[in-house]
Write a protein that holds these residues in place. Sequence first.
Motif, mmCIF file in Angstrom:
data_model
loop_
_atom_site.group_PDB
_atom_site.id
_atom_site.type_symbol
_atom_site.label_atom_id
_atom_site.label_comp_id
_atom_site.label_asym_id
_atom_site.label_seq_id
_atom_site.Cartn_x
_atom_site.Cartn_y
_atom_site.Cartn_z
ATOM 1 N N ASN A 1 6.455 4.367 7.347
ATOM 2 C CA ASN A 1 4.943 3.985 7.240
ATOM 3 C C ASN A 1 4.861 2.381 7.357
ATOM 4 O O ASN A 1 4.133 1.815 7.873
ATOM 5 N N SER B 1 0.820 -1.184 -0.149
ATOM 6 C CA SER B 1 -0.048 0.187 0.017
ATOM 7 C C SER B 1 1.049 1.349 0.128
ATOM 8 O O SER B 1 0.416 2.384 -0.542
ATOM 9 N N ALA B 2 1.970 1.286 0.727
ATOM 10 C CA ALA B 2 2.836 2.348 0.664
ATOM 11 C C ALA B 2 3.535 2.464 -0.607
ATOM 12 O O ALA B 2 3.702 3.861 -1.113
ATOM 13 N N ARG C 1 2.113 1.796 -3.472
ATOM 14 C CA ARG C 1 0.826 2.178 -4.342
ATOM 15 C C ARG C 1 0.594 3.570 -3.927
ATOM 16 O O ARG C 1 0.401 4.351 -4.996
ATOM 17 N N TYR C 2 0.969 4.195 -2.965
ATOM 18 C CA TYR C 2 0.489 5.522 -2.679
ATOM 19 C C TYR C 2 2.037 6.438 -3.178
ATOM 20 O O TYR C 2 1.837 7.540 -3.135
ATOM 21 N N GLY C 3 2.942 5.894 -3.464
ATOM 22 C CA GLY C 3 4.231 6.467 -4.070
ATOM 23 C C GLY C 3 5.033 6.951 -2.948
ATOM 24 O O GLY C 3 5.886 7.968 -3.446
ATOM 25 N N LEU C 4 5.311 6.471 -1.830
ATOM 26 C CA LEU C 4 6.164 6.641 -0.783
ATOM 27 C C LEU C 4 7.360 5.833 -1.134
ATOM 28 O O LEU C 4 7.463 4.789 -1.765
#
Length: 80
Positions: free
Chosen positions: A56, A42-43, A45-48
Amino acid sequence: MPLPSGAFGQAQGPSCFDKMKTGFTIGFCVGMASGALFGGFSALRYGLRGRELINNVGKVMLQGGGTFGTFMAIGTGIRC
């Protein structure tokens, strides 16, 4: 000559609290692993990237481990 009681391996098993500690530890490890997978994907995917990604994913791992470990300890305590 009578034998003393408990002479043939009738040792006490682990206490209920020891079983709950083991359940929490196993649940914590499983929660950390699932938190690493789901939190990492998920991180990403969010671009982190970089430090934000590590912070995160670490937070999600601790939250998942604590939650799953707590439920495993409660479930083990119910079974005692």
